[in-house]
Scaffold this motif. Structure first.
Motif, mmCIF file in Angstrom:
data_model
loop_
_atom_site.group_PDB
_atom_site.id
_atom_site.type_symbol
_atom_site.label_atom_id
_atom_site.label_comp_id
_atom_site.label_asym_id
_atom_site.label_seq_id
_atom_site.Cartn_x
_atom_site.Cartn_y
_atom_site.Cartn_z
ATOM 1 N N SER A 1 -30.000 39.637 -10.606
ATOM 2 C CA SER A 1 -28.736 40.252 -10.189
ATOM 3 C C SER A 1 -28.972 41.727 -9.934
ATOM 4 C CB SER A 1 -27.740 40.067 -11.343
ATOM 5 O OG SER A 1 -26.520 40.702 -11.101
ATOM 6 N N LYS A 2 -28.403 42.251 -8.850
ATOM 7 C CA LYS A 2 -28.541 43.695 -8.618
ATOM 8 C C LYS A 2 -27.358 44.442 -9.230
ATOM 9 C CE LYS A 2 -29.266 47.035 -4.909
ATOM 10 N NZ LYS A 2 -29.066 47.246 -3.471
ATOM 11 N N HIS A 3 -26.154 43.930 -8.976
ATOM 12 C CA HIS A 3 -24.960 44.674 -9.394
ATOM 13 C C HIS A 3 -24.196 44.022 -10.537
ATOM 14 C CE1 HIS A 3 -25.094 47.878 -6.496
ATOM 15 N NE2 HIS A 3 -25.309 47.014 -5.524
ATOM 16 N N GLY A 4 -24.683 42.905 -11.039
ATOM 17 C CA GLY A 4 -24.073 42.336 -12.249
ATOM 18 C C GLY A 4 -23.219 41.104 -12.047
ATOM 19 N N SER A 5 -22.823 40.793 -10.795
ATOM 20 C CA SER A 5 -21.905 39.652 -10.667
ATOM 21 C C SER A 5 -22.639 38.330 -10.895
ATOM 22 C CB SER A 5 -21.188 39.667 -9.317
ATOM 23 O OG SER A 5 -22.072 39.399 -8.292
ATOM 24 N N THR A 6 -23.908 38.252 -10.543
ATOM 25 C CA THR A 6 -24.680 37.022 -10.807
ATOM 26 C C THR A 6 -24.985 36.914 -12.305
ATOM 27 O OG1 THR A 6 -25.632 37.304 -8.624
ATOM 28 C CG2 THR A 6 -26.711 35.695 -10.047
ATOM 29 N N VAL B 1 -27.925 36.655 -3.486
ATOM 30 C CA VAL B 1 -28.552 36.567 -2.160
ATOM 31 C C VAL B 1 -28.247 37.858 -1.395
ATOM 32 C CG1 VAL B 1 -28.637 35.285 0.016
ATOM 33 C CG2 VAL B 1 -28.318 34.063 -2.142
ATOM 34 N N TYR B 2 -29.310 38.504 -0.922
ATOM 35 C CA TYR B 2 -29.165 39.704 -0.103
ATOM 36 C C TYR B 2 -29.942 39.489 1.186
ATOM 37 C CZ TYR B 2 -27.048 42.344 -3.930
ATOM 38 O OH TYR B 2 -26.191 42.790 -4.907
ATOM 39 N N MET B 3 -29.258 39.666 2.300
ATOM 40 C CA MET B 3 -29.856 39.463 3.622
ATOM 41 C C MET B 3 -30.567 38.103 3.716
ATOM 42 S SD MET B 3 -28.745 42.213 4.777
ATOM 43 C CE MET B 3 -29.337 42.165 6.448
ATOM 44 N N GLY B 4 -29.887 37.088 3.191
ATOM 45 C CA GLY B 4 -30.431 35.735 3.280
ATOM 46 C C GLY B 4 -31.594 35.463 2.337
ATOM 47 N N GLY C 1 -23.454 34.626 -3.549
ATOM 48 C CA GLY C 1 -23.396 35.631 -2.495
ATOM 49 C C GLY C 1 -22.117 35.782 -1.717
ATOM 50 N N PRO C 2 -21.635 34.700 -1.064
ATOM 51 C CA PRO C 2 -20.622 34.933 -0.038
ATOM 52 C C PRO C 2 -19.367 35.650 -0.556
ATOM 53 C CG PRO C 2 -20.899 32.573 -0.491
ATOM 54 C CD PRO C 2 -21.995 33.291 -1.194
ATOM 55 N N TRP D 1 -27.392 32.259 5.698
ATOM 56 C CA TRP D 1 -27.288 33.452 4.847
ATOM 57 C C TRP D 1 -26.871 33.097 3.422
ATOM 58 C CZ3 TRP D 1 -29.370 37.663 6.767
ATOM 59 C CH2 TRP D 1 -29.464 37.759 8.158
ATOM 60 N N SER E 1 -19.420 38.540 -5.376
ATOM 61 C CA SER E 1 -18.432 39.598 -5.579
ATOM 62 C C SER E 1 -18.971 40.905 -5.005
ATOM 63 C CB SER E 1 -18.165 39.756 -7.081
ATOM 64 O OG SER E 1 -17.271 40.804 -7.298
HETATM 65 C C1 FMN Z 1 -26.497 44.682 1.781
HETATM 66 C C2 FMN Z 1 -25.917 43.376 1.334
HETATM 67 C C3 FMN Z 1 -26.397 42.197 1.881
HETATM 68 C C4 FMN Z 1 -25.874 40.962 1.468
HETATM 69 N N1 FMN Z 1 -26.370 39.818 2.032
HETATM 70 C C5 FMN Z 1 -25.839 38.611 1.668
HETATM 71 C C6 FMN Z 1 -26.333 37.405 2.261
HETATM 72 O O1 FMN Z 1 -27.242 37.386 3.080
HETATM 73 N N2 FMN Z 1 -25.762 36.240 1.880
HETATM 74 C C7 FMN Z 1 -24.750 36.186 0.969
HETATM 75 O O2 FMN Z 1 -24.264 35.090 0.685
HETATM 76 N N3 FMN Z 1 -24.280 37.328 0.382
HETATM 77 C C8 FMN Z 1 -24.794 38.522 0.702
HETATM 78 N N4 FMN Z 1 -24.330 39.680 0.112
HETATM 79 C C9 FMN Z 1 -23.296 39.613 -0.940
HETATM 80 C C10 FMN Z 1 -23.931 39.661 -2.325
HETATM 81 O O3 FMN Z 1 -24.826 38.592 -2.493
HETATM 82 C C11 FMN Z 1 -22.807 39.566 -3.391
HETATM 83 O O4 FMN Z 1 -22.149 40.817 -3.427
HETATM 84 C C12 FMN Z 1 -23.345 39.155 -4.752
HETATM 85 O O5 FMN Z 1 -22.254 38.801 -5.584
HETATM 86 C C13 FMN Z 1 -24.155 40.265 -5.380
HETATM 87 O O6 FMN Z 1 -24.659 39.821 -6.616
HETATM 88 P P1 FMN Z 1 -25.075 40.825 -7.776
HETATM 89 O O7 FMN Z 1 -23.835 41.596 -8.183
HETATM 90 O O8 FMN Z 1 -25.546 39.927 -8.870
HETATM 91 O O9 FMN Z 1 -26.160 41.718 -7.263
HETATM 92 C C14 FMN Z 1 -24.844 40.914 0.481
HETATM 93 C C15 FMN Z 1 -24.385 42.114 -0.074
HETATM 94 C C16 FMN Z 1 -24.908 43.333 0.342
HETATM 95 C C17 FMN Z 1 -24.383 44.598 -0.284
#
Ligand code: FMN
Length: 172
Positions: free
Chosen positions: A10-15, A56-59, A87-88, A102, A126
Protein backbone atom coordinates in the motif's frame (compact mmCIF):
# COMPACT_ATOMS: atom_id res chain seq x y z
CA UNK A 1 -7.27 -23.32 12.96
CA UNK A 2 -5.03 -22.11 10.12
CA UNK A 3 -2.19 -19.63 10.45
CA UNK A 4 -2.97 -17.10 7.74
CA UNK A 5 -0.67 -14.30 6.66
CA UNK A 6 -2.49 -11.35 5.14
CA UNK A 7 0.23 -9.59 3.13
CA UNK A 8 -0.35 -6.18 1.58
CA UNK A 9 1.39 -3.48 -0.44
CA UNK A 10 0.00 0.00 0.00
CA UNK A 11 1.31 3.47 -0.77
CA UNK A 12 -1.27 5.65 0.95
CA UNK A 13 -2.88 3.24 3.40
CA UNK A 14 -6.21 2.32 1.82
CA UNK A 15 -5.02 -1.17 0.83
CA UNK A 16 -3.56 -1.62 4.30
CA UNK A 17 -7.02 -0.90 5.74
CA UNK A 18 -8.52 -3.54 3.43
CA UNK A 19 -5.89 -6.06 4.61
CA UNK A 20 -6.67 -5.17 8.24
CA UNK A 21 -10.41 -5.73 7.69
CA UNK A 22 -9.70 -9.12 6.09
CA UNK A 23 -7.46 -10.02 9.04
CA UNK A 24 -10.15 -9.00 11.57
CA UNK A 25 -12.77 -11.05 9.78
CA UNK A 26 -10.53 -14.12 9.55
CA UNK A 27 -9.84 -13.84 13.28
CA UNK A 28 -13.54 -13.44 14.04
CA UNK A 29 -14.06 -16.69 12.13
CA UNK A 30 -11.53 -18.45 14.35
CA UNK A 31 -8.42 -18.36 12.12
CA UNK A 32 -4.99 -17.27 13.41
CA UNK A 33 -4.50 -14.34 11.03
CA UNK A 34 -1.68 -11.80 11.03
CA UNK A 35 -1.39 -8.72 8.85
CA UNK A 36 2.05 -7.93 7.38
CA UNK A 37 3.39 -5.35 4.90
CA UNK A 38 4.83 -7.11 1.84
CA UNK A 39 8.22 -5.49 2.41
CA UNK A 40 8.53 -7.29 5.75
CA UNK A 41 7.91 -10.80 4.44
CA UNK A 42 11.10 -12.86 4.60
CA UNK A 43 9.58 -16.32 4.43
CA UNK A 44 6.29 -18.18 4.47
CA UNK A 45 7.42 -21.18 6.50
CA UNK A 46 5.42 -20.03 9.53
CA UNK A 47 1.96 -19.99 7.91
CA UNK A 48 -0.56 -22.40 6.38
CA UNK A 49 -2.27 -19.97 3.99
CA UNK A 50 -1.76 -16.52 2.48
CA UNK A 51 -3.89 -13.62 1.30
CA UNK A 52 -1.78 -11.28 -0.86
CA UNK A 53 -3.03 -7.89 -1.99
CA UNK A 54 -1.68 -4.78 -3.64
CA UNK A 55 -2.75 -1.31 -4.58
CA UNK A 56 -2.71 -0.84 -8.37
CA UNK A 57 -0.89 2.16 -9.84
CA UNK A 58 -0.77 2.69 -13.59
CA UNK A 59 -2.01 -0.85 -14.14
CA UNK A 60 0.75 -2.33 -11.99
CA UNK A 61 1.05 -3.92 -8.58
CA UNK A 62 3.41 -2.34 -6.09
CA UNK A 63 6.86 -3.88 -6.50
CA UNK A 64 7.02 -5.32 -2.97
CA UNK A 65 3.85 -7.37 -3.61
CA UNK A 66 5.23 -8.58 -6.96
CA UNK A 67 8.40 -9.52 -5.12
CA UNK A 68 6.47 -11.75 -2.70
CA UNK A 69 4.81 -13.55 -5.61
CA UNK A 70 8.16 -14.01 -7.40
CA UNK A 71 10.39 -14.81 -4.45
CA UNK A 72 7.97 -17.05 -2.56
CA UNK A 73 6.28 -18.73 -5.54
CA UNK A 74 7.21 -22.31 -4.52
CA UNK A 75 5.90 -21.77 -0.97
CA UNK A 76 2.67 -20.24 -2.29
CA UNK A 77 2.23 -23.10 -4.71
CA UNK A 78 2.30 -25.52 -1.78
CA UNK A 79 -0.45 -23.78 0.25
CA UNK A 80 -3.88 -22.28 -0.31
CA UNK A 81 -3.60 -18.62 -1.26
CA UNK A 82 -5.85 -15.80 -2.40
CA UNK A 83 -5.08 -12.55 -4.17
CA UNK A 84 -6.70 -9.13 -4.30
CA UNK A 85 -5.99 -5.90 -6.12
CA UNK A 86 -7.30 -2.56 -4.98
CA UNK A 87 -7.63 0.51 -7.11
CA UNK A 88 -10.63 1.80 -9.00
CA UNK A 89 -11.96 5.16 -7.85
CA UNK A 90 -14.31 7.61 -9.55
CA UNK A 91 -17.69 7.11 -11.15
CA UNK A 92 -17.98 3.49 -12.40
CA UNK A 93 -20.48 4.66 -15.04
CA UNK A 94 -17.69 6.73 -16.61
CA UNK A 95 -15.18 3.91 -16.85
CA UNK A 96 -13.90 3.76 -20.43
CA UNK A 97 -14.00 0.70 -22.61
CA UNK A 98 -10.85 -1.35 -22.09
CA UNK A 99 -10.53 -0.08 -18.51
CA UNK A 100 -10.21 -3.70 -17.26
CA UNK A 101 -6.50 -3.71 -18.06
CA UNK A 102 -6.00 -1.00 -15.41
CA UNK A 103 -7.77 -3.00 -12.69
CA UNK A 104 -5.43 -5.93 -12.19
CA UNK A 105 -2.10 -6.56 -13.85
CA UNK A 106 -2.43 -9.41 -16.36
CA UNK A 107 1.05 -10.89 -15.84
CA UNK A 108 0.66 -10.93 -12.04
CA UNK A 109 -2.68 -12.71 -12.32
CA UNK A 110 -1.27 -15.20 -14.84
CA UNK A 111 1.57 -15.98 -12.44
CA UNK A 112 -0.84 -16.32 -9.50
CA UNK A 113 -2.96 -18.69 -11.59
CA UNK A 114 0.11 -20.77 -12.50
CA UNK A 115 0.78 -21.09 -8.78
CA UNK A 116 -2.79 -22.25 -8.13
CA UNK A 117 -4.39 -19.13 -6.63
CA UNK A 118 -7.83 -20.04 -5.31
CA UNK A 119 -9.40 -16.73 -6.28
CA UNK A 120 -8.39 -13.21 -7.28
CA UNK A 121 -10.64 -10.21 -6.85
CA UNK A 122 -10.56 -6.46 -7.42
CA UNK A 123 -11.79 -4.17 -4.65
CA UNK A 124 -12.60 -0.51 -5.15
CA UNK A 125 -9.90 1.87 -3.98
CA UNK A 126 -9.77 5.20 -2.29
CA UNK A 127 -8.32 8.51 -3.40
CA UNK A 128 -5.44 9.52 -1.19
CA UNK A 129 -6.39 11.79 1.72
CA UNK A 130 -2.83 13.13 1.61
CA UNK A 131 -2.05 13.49 -2.10
CA UNK A 132 1.51 14.17 -3.21
CA UNK A 133 2.45 15.70 -6.53
CA UNK A 134 0.41 17.00 -9.43
CA UNK A 135 -1.19 13.72 -10.56
CA UNK A 136 -2.41 12.67 -7.12
CA UNK A 137 -3.68 16.15 -6.30
CA UNK A 138 -5.61 16.49 -9.56
CA UNK A 139 -7.05 13.01 -9.10
CA UNK A 140 -8.25 13.95 -5.62
CA UNK A 141 -9.70 17.23 -6.92
CA UNK A 142 -11.40 15.73 -9.99
CA UNK A 143 -12.98 12.69 -8.35
CA UNK A 144 -16.55 13.38 -7.18
CA UNK A 145 -16.87 13.16 -3.39
CA UNK A 146 -19.19 10.13 -3.45
CA UNK A 147 -16.72 8.11 -5.57
CA UNK A 148 -13.54 9.04 -3.69
CA UNK A 149 -13.71 5.93 -1.54
CA UNK A 150 -15.12 2.93 -3.40
CA UNK A 151 -14.10 0.33 -0.85
CA UNK A 152 -17.14 -1.84 -0.11
CA UNK A 153 -16.52 -3.10 3.42
CA UNK A 154 -19.32 -5.66 3.29
CA UNK A 155 -17.91 -7.10 0.03
CA UNK A 156 -14.41 -7.21 1.57
CA UNK A 157 -15.59 -8.85 4.79
CA UNK A 158 -17.79 -11.35 2.92
CA UNK A 159 -14.77 -12.36 0.82
CA UNK A 160 -12.75 -12.91 4.00
CA UNK A 161 -15.55 -15.01 5.52
CA UNK A 162 -15.55 -17.22 2.40
CA UNK A 163 -11.79 -17.69 2.78
CA UNK A 164 -12.29 -18.65 6.44
CA UNK A 165 -14.98 -21.15 5.43
CA UNK A 166 -12.74 -22.70 2.76
CA UNK A 167 -9.88 -22.93 5.25
CA UNK A 168 -12.19 -24.52 7.79
CA UNK A 169 -12.92 -27.26 5.29
CA UNK A 170 -9.21 -27.70 4.40
CA UNK A 171 -7.38 -27.40 7.72
CA UNK A 172 -8.73 -29.21 10.74
C1 FMN B 1 -1.04 8.10 -10.06
C2 FMN B 1 -2.12 7.11 -9.77
C3 FMN B 1 -2.32 6.05 -10.63
C4 FMN B 1 -3.32 5.10 -10.37
N1 FMN B 1 -3.49 4.06 -11.25
C5 FMN B 1 -4.49 3.16 -11.02
C6 FMN B 1 -4.69 2.08 -11.94
O1 FMN B 1 -3.99 1.89 -12.92
N2 FMN B 1 -5.71 1.22 -11.69
C7 FMN B 1 -6.53 1.36 -10.61
O2 FMN B 1 -7.45 0.55 -10.45
N3 FMN B 1 -6.34 2.38 -9.71
C8 FMN B 1 -5.35 3.27 -9.89
N4 FMN B 1 -5.15 4.30 -9.00
C9 FMN B 1 -5.98 4.40 -7.78
C10 FMN B 1 -5.26 3.77 -6.58
O3 FMN B 1 -4.97 2.42 -6.83
C11 FMN B 1 -6.18 3.89 -5.34
O4 FMN B 1 -6.16 5.23 -4.91
C12 FMN B 1 -5.77 2.92 -4.24
O5 FMN B 1 -6.81 2.86 -3.28
C13 FMN B 1 -4.48 3.34 -3.59
O6 FMN B 1 -4.12 2.40 -2.61
P1 FMN B 1 -3.17 2.75 -1.39
O7 FMN B 1 -3.84 3.84 -0.58
O8 FMN B 1 -3.07 1.48 -0.63
O9 FMN B 1 -1.84 3.19 -1.94
C14 FMN B 1 -4.15 5.23 -9.21
C15 FMN B 1 -3.92 6.31 -8.34
C16 FMN B 1 -2.93 7.24 -8.61
C17 FMN B 1 -2.72 8.38 -7.64
Amino acid sequence: MARVKVIYASKHGSTREIAEAITDELRAAGQAATCVPAGEVHGLGDCDAVVLGSAVYMGRWRHEAKHVLRRHGPALEAMPFWVFSSGPVGDPAEEQEGAEKWLEPRRVIERAEELGVREHVVFGGSVSRDPHGFVERSMARNTPEEFQDRRDWEQIRAWARNIAAELGALVT
